[in-house]
Design an enzyme around this catalytic site. Sequence first.
Site, short mmCIF file in Angstrom:
data_model
loop_
_atom_site.label_atom_id
_atom_site.label_comp_id
_atom_site.label_asym_id
_atom_site.label_seq_id
_atom_site.Cartn_x
_atom_site.Cartn_y
_atom_site.Cartn_z
N TYR A 194 0.83 -1.20 0.00
CA TYR A 194 0.00 0.00 0.00
C TYR A 194 0.87 1.25 0.00
O TYR A 194 2.03 1.23 0.40
CB TYR A 194 -0.93 0.03 1.23
CG TYR A 194 -0.19 0.31 2.53
CD1 TYR A 194 -0.15 1.59 3.09
CD2 TYR A 194 0.48 -0.71 3.21
CE1 TYR A 194 0.53 1.84 4.27
CE2 TYR A 194 1.16 -0.46 4.39
CZ TYR A 194 1.18 0.82 4.93
OH TYR A 194 1.86 1.07 6.09
N HIS B 34 4.75 2.36 14.25
CA HIS B 34 5.18 1.72 13.00
C HIS B 34 6.71 1.70 12.89
O HIS B 34 7.30 0.70 12.47
CB HIS B 34 4.61 2.47 11.81
CG HIS B 34 3.23 2.03 11.43
ND1 HIS B 34 2.61 2.43 10.26
CD2 HIS B 34 2.35 1.22 12.05
CE1 HIS B 34 1.41 1.88 10.20
NE2 HIS B 34 1.23 1.16 11.27
N PHE C 253 3.34 9.55 5.03
CA PHE C 253 3.76 8.91 3.78
C PHE C 253 4.33 7.56 4.15
O PHE C 253 5.30 7.47 4.91
CB PHE C 253 4.83 9.75 3.06
CG PHE C 253 5.41 9.06 1.83
CD1 PHE C 253 5.00 9.44 0.56
CD2 PHE C 253 6.35 8.04 1.95
CE1 PHE C 253 5.53 8.81 -0.57
CE2 PHE C 253 6.88 7.40 0.82
CZ PHE C 253 6.46 7.80 -0.43
N GLU C 254 3.76 6.52 3.60
CA GLU C 254 4.29 5.17 3.75
C GLU C 254 4.03 4.40 2.47
O GLU C 254 2.95 4.48 1.89
CB GLU C 254 3.59 4.40 4.88
CG GLU C 254 3.82 4.91 6.26
CD GLU C 254 3.08 4.06 7.31
OE1 GLU C 254 3.63 3.89 8.40
OE2 GLU C 254 1.95 3.60 7.02
N ILE C 255 5.04 3.69 2.02
CA ILE C 255 4.85 2.63 1.03
C ILE C 255 5.38 1.38 1.71
O ILE C 255 6.56 1.31 2.04
CB ILE C 255 5.59 2.91 -0.29
CG1 ILE C 255 5.10 4.22 -0.93
CG2 ILE C 255 5.40 1.74 -1.26
CD1 ILE C 255 5.82 4.60 -2.21
#
Length: 382
Positions: free
Chosen positions: A196, A318, A281-283
């Site tokens: 995601y 996280h 923002f995370e991928i």
Amino acid sequence: MMTPMRYILLVLGVIISIHYILSFTHEEYGKATSISNIAGQWTGPKSDPPYKTPVPDEYYKPDSPMGLQDRKANASFVMLVRNSDLSGIMSSMKQIEDRFNRKFQYPYVFLNDEPFTQDFKDHIQALTKTKVEFGVIPSDHWHQPSWVDENRASQSRDDMVRNNVIYGGSVPYRNMCRFNSGFFYRHELLQKYRYYWRVEPDIKLFCDVDYDPFLMMQDQNKVYGFTISLYEYQATIPTLWNVVKSFINANPGLVAPGNAMGFLSDDGGESYNLCHFWSNFEIADLDFWRGEAYSKFFEYLDEQGGFYYERWGDAPVHSIGAALFAKKEQIHFFNDIGYRHEPFQHCPQGDLNAKGKCWCDPGQNFDYEWYSCLNRYDKIFS
């Protein structure tokens, strides 16, 4: 008659002279006998952070939409928003489409704690040709659990308000942090996806992203990607690290070898230096969050009530999870993705700025400002 000492000095002089002659006339000899090479043998090999290696050309696509035959990852954008966020999320989504997704055509998942209006859905679907799904968050994934002592929680909120802690008095903000920490990846609409990209309202995406970051994550076995890292507010997480240490002591086998503890701590884990990846923002890899290590970690944290008795954010949760349960090489800095979420921004430098057709000012770049933690990320590879 020469004394023994004079003989020794003469021999040393001859050896040194030969060494310098060979150093100048034989390049490989010079490299092999240099001080830096000898020192490197003592301290071990040095390596650059992974982002210093350019993205291979195979992940780049020409300036046209992908054909159906092109290889894609099993991935989606994820947007947690309210109906009132329509203008801000449309701005973000339009940039995603223009800078990346018009070519790569990845789907979107929108999540809300209440149903989206038809007006919201219509405006969003008009921005893209790809699949868009809208979901409602289950109540028990969003609201403060009944077992939380509300008297204790409200006292904590009042104390934070008096001390001017950002979002210190907000229960909805705490609900969001808890949901993003341990529940978003459980939502039924995300079960079919592996990767995601998290997107929030009113962000800026400064550069063209002409390669597929999902495929890069997949092929290189990355589990977490970021653009900005910084220090957390100590007042929001006063007991978090003690809880983390307690979990580690009880579950040492879950901690990954070659992890990124050095990003989190300057003393081998005794204390937390407050560094975290800014999670707006995370991928990342959904299966990493779904895995045994992080699942047990979140459940342990949640049982302590710190999301409500304090104001634990999903960013440190996280970050600590990724740093402890993944190898450091599996955490990736997207140096080539220009990004802003107020008040900080990452603007690619040098050739990357030109290659991405970036419209940010390279001089306005948070990477190595005093409040940034990127230098600590770099150091774990040296």
